[in-house]
Design a protein around this motif. Sequence first.
Motif, mmCIF file in Angstrom:
data_model
loop_
_atom_site.group_PDB
_atom_site.id
_atom_site.type_symbol
_atom_site.label_atom_id
_atom_site.label_comp_id
_atom_site.label_asym_id
_atom_site.label_seq_id
_atom_site.Cartn_x
_atom_site.Cartn_y
_atom_site.Cartn_z
ATOM 1 N N MET A 163 26.664 28.468 59.449
ATOM 2 C CA MET A 163 27.647 28.468 58.212
ATOM 3 C C MET A 163 26.909 29.446 57.229
ATOM 4 S SD MET A 163 29.839 26.271 56.244
ATOM 5 C CE MET A 163 29.734 24.696 56.913
ATOM 6 N N ASP A 164 27.631 30.441 56.697
ATOM 7 C CA ASP A 164 27.048 31.219 55.695
ATOM 8 C C ASP A 164 27.632 30.927 54.128
ATOM 9 O OD1 ASP A 164 29.705 32.046 56.103
ATOM 10 O OD2 ASP A 164 28.891 34.310 55.636
ATOM 11 N N ARG A 165 27.236 31.398 53.372
ATOM 12 C CA ARG A 165 27.578 31.181 51.871
ATOM 13 C C ARG A 165 29.125 31.218 51.708
ATOM 14 N NH1 ARG A 165 25.581 32.520 45.671
ATOM 15 N NH2 ARG A 165 27.773 32.931 45.293
ATOM 16 N N THR A 166 29.530 32.412 52.047
ATOM 17 C CA THR A 166 31.034 32.545 51.860
ATOM 18 C C THR A 166 31.931 31.464 52.384
ATOM 19 O OG1 THR A 166 31.214 34.079 53.665
ATOM 20 C CG2 THR A 166 30.728 35.150 51.527
ATOM 21 N N THR A 196 31.293 28.336 52.645
ATOM 22 C CA THR A 196 31.046 27.297 51.831
ATOM 23 C C THR A 196 32.094 26.986 50.717
ATOM 24 O OG1 THR A 196 29.425 27.935 50.409
ATOM 25 C CG2 THR A 196 28.736 26.982 52.670
ATOM 26 N N VAL A 197 32.279 28.360 50.076
ATOM 27 C CA VAL A 197 33.204 28.287 49.073
ATOM 28 C C VAL A 197 34.534 27.614 48.944
ATOM 29 C CG1 VAL A 197 34.173 29.720 47.116
ATOM 30 C CG2 VAL A 197 31.907 30.379 48.097
ATOM 31 N N PRO A 198 35.188 27.767 50.000
ATOM 32 C CA PRO A 198 36.755 26.979 49.878
ATOM 33 C C PRO A 198 36.593 25.545 50.038
ATOM 34 C CG PRO A 198 36.787 28.968 51.369
ATOM 35 C CD PRO A 198 35.031 28.829 51.168
ATOM 36 N N ALA A 208 25.971 15.066 46.153
ATOM 37 C CA ALA A 208 26.247 14.137 47.227
ATOM 38 C C ALA A 208 27.694 14.500 47.832
ATOM 39 C CB ALA A 208 26.177 12.709 46.981
ATOM 40 N N VAL A 209 28.606 14.575 46.981
ATOM 41 C CA VAL A 209 30.080 14.693 47.318
ATOM 42 C C VAL A 209 29.863 16.243 47.892
ATOM 43 C CG1 VAL A 209 32.235 15.462 46.395
ATOM 44 C CG2 VAL A 209 31.139 13.113 45.631
ATOM 45 N N LEU A 210 29.466 17.182 47.286
ATOM 46 C CA LEU A 210 29.493 18.616 47.841
ATOM 47 C C LEU A 210 28.754 18.607 48.933
ATOM 48 C CD1 LEU A 210 28.447 20.253 44.292
ATOM 49 C CD2 LEU A 210 30.878 20.007 45.515
ATOM 50 N N GLU A 222 26.092 24.440 38.898
ATOM 51 C CA GLU A 222 26.758 25.526 38.153
ATOM 52 C C GLU A 222 27.156 26.844 38.817
ATOM 53 O OE1 GLU A 222 25.322 25.796 34.269
ATOM 54 O OE2 GLU A 222 25.642 27.983 33.919
ATOM 55 N N GLU A 223 26.125 27.219 39.825
ATOM 56 C CA GLU A 223 26.275 28.612 40.343
ATOM 57 C C GLU A 223 27.488 28.439 41.537
ATOM 58 O OE1 GLU A 223 22.874 30.346 41.778
ATOM 59 O OE2 GLU A 223 23.867 31.955 43.197
ATOM 60 N N MET A 224 27.482 27.059 42.296
ATOM 61 C CA MET A 224 28.696 26.609 42.985
ATOM 62 C C MET A 224 29.880 26.797 42.435
ATOM 63 S SD MET A 224 26.928 23.499 45.138
ATOM 64 C CE MET A 224 25.028 23.263 45.288
ATOM 65 N N ALA A 225 30.124 26.109 41.236
ATOM 66 C CA ALA A 225 31.458 26.295 40.731
ATOM 67 C C ALA A 225 31.661 27.593 40.364
ATOM 68 C CB ALA A 225 31.319 25.372 39.317
ATOM 69 N N ALA A 226 30.503 28.494 39.781
ATOM 70 C CA ALA A 226 30.977 29.908 39.499
ATOM 71 C C ALA A 226 31.678 30.602 40.662
ATOM 72 C CB ALA A 226 29.630 30.434 38.711
ATOM 73 N N ALA A 227 30.908 30.374 42.023
ATOM 74 C CA ALA A 227 31.209 30.938 42.987
ATOM 75 C C ALA A 227 32.782 30.795 43.288
ATOM 76 C CB ALA A 227 30.342 30.696 44.355
ATOM 77 N N VAL A 228 33.246 29.302 43.478
ATOM 78 C CA VAL A 228 34.312 28.841 43.590
ATOM 79 C C VAL A 228 35.467 29.576 42.583
ATOM 80 C CG1 VAL A 228 35.955 26.894 43.107
ATOM 81 C CG2 VAL A 228 33.580 26.682 44.424
ATOM 82 N N LEU A 229 34.953 29.556 41.209
ATOM 83 C CA LEU A 229 35.928 30.347 40.175
ATOM 84 C C LEU A 229 36.457 31.696 40.583
ATOM 85 C CD1 LEU A 229 34.918 28.721 36.758
ATOM 86 C CD2 LEU A 229 36.785 28.327 38.224
ATOM 87 N N ALA A 230 35.223 32.391 40.976
ATOM 88 C CA ALA A 230 35.161 33.727 41.429
ATOM 89 C C ALA A 230 36.029 34.002 42.770
ATOM 90 C CB ALA A 230 33.640 34.313 41.710
ATOM 91 N N GLY A 231 36.125 33.119 43.696
ATOM 92 C CA GLY A 231 36.932 33.031 44.625
ATOM 93 C C GLY A 231 38.388 32.803 44.476
ATOM 94 N N ILE A 232 38.627 31.841 43.518
ATOM 95 C CA ILE A 232 39.903 31.545 43.064
ATOM 96 C C ILE A 232 40.589 33.102 42.343
ATOM 97 C CG2 ILE A 232 41.336 30.315 41.331
ATOM 98 C CD1 ILE A 232 39.437 27.984 41.896
#
Lengths: 180, 180
Positions: free
Chosen positions: B1-4, B6-8, B25-27, B47-57
């Motif tokens: 599993m790589d970083r990208t 996990t984003v979806p 725990a949820v994530l 916060e960095e996870m959510a930023a990556a998610v927003l960037a993906g969207i």
Amino acid sequence: MDRTATVPLLAEAFRAHGYQGASLAVLSAATGLGKGSLYNFFPGGKEEMAAAVLAGIDSWFETNVFAPLRTAGSDGTAIDRMFDSVTDYFRSGERICLPGAFALGRERDVFADAVSGYFERWIAALADALEAQGIAAARARASATDVVAGIQGAIVVSRALSRPEAFVDSLARLRAAITA
Amino acid sequence: MDRTATVPLLAEAFRAHGYQGASLAVLSAATGLGKGSLYNFFPGGKEEMAAAVLAGIDSWFETNVFAPLRTAGSDGTAIDRMFDSVTDYFRSGERICLPGAFALGRERDVFADAVSGYFERWIAALADALEAQGIAAARARASATDVVAGIQGAIVVSRALSRPEAFVDSLARLRAAITA
DNA sequence: GTCTATAAAGCGATAGAC
DNA sequence: GTCTATCGCTTTATAGAC
């Protein structure tokens, strides 16, 4: 300080921080009451506080928005007053709609009846006012849904852009479209 | 599993639980990765996870929605495709719009550029497509704002009523109004 | 790169003094 | 009715083994 006096203060705290973000420390600071006092008024804790807030919102809209729409005449003054009340209430989009915000999260399931009832009665009341203008039932219901959704969306977009004027502009166009 | 990869998965978790409700725990459960692994990919934490998610969207909408609108011709096919894409993406209103949900809470201030940029570019791209149909700039911008807000509001209302059809119906009326 | 263990802080909620 | 003190749990985040 009695229980009813705390409800508007709790409401602002929930609006500003969200349900999950409004910790007991936040709610305590917003009301000026210790946790013990809050639990004295609301034995069910945070969930009971939010339920009381939703009931207070519902009561305000019932009196100031829904009821006037239901008894509207064939001119458009009741709908005009709805737009005035709502523009004021949401403070040009700076104040969010708590039932609307709850609808997007887990809170929707916890407060399902309060959330669905608020929107169901708003739409039905506005549809009544449109029918009083001679618009057929099905079209009135569709237009009422679009206006209520348009108001909710205007809050989202104006806040996203940090442009309160966008809320006012959107409501002006919704008003013009529905009264045409 | 790589970083990208996990984003979806993180995105669905944030949509389902909200930013505050999506605990580590949820994530962790949503990705199947331990907390340590998540911090390895996202040293800045949630916060960095959510930023990556927003960037993906943002990236998905840029490719599938915004760019096609910008290069639209004078017929309405690009706008029609936008409505198709958006109806699919939001799964008839069962899937929320994360930038929209963030706009209603404190997250708006933390992710201000991502949230405002998403809506600003959506509205601008749709306005471009309307201008390509010969509509004047000011009116195109106003209509584009109303459509984007209408979509956001349709998500709120359809979820509040637990009626996914309401989302589809609202989008059909927005489409009919804008292509008329 | 992935895990478990753990630290430090904050959470909702309760108990009990006044 | 209001407060402080405290419980037990969960949170984010880090450390360190493998």
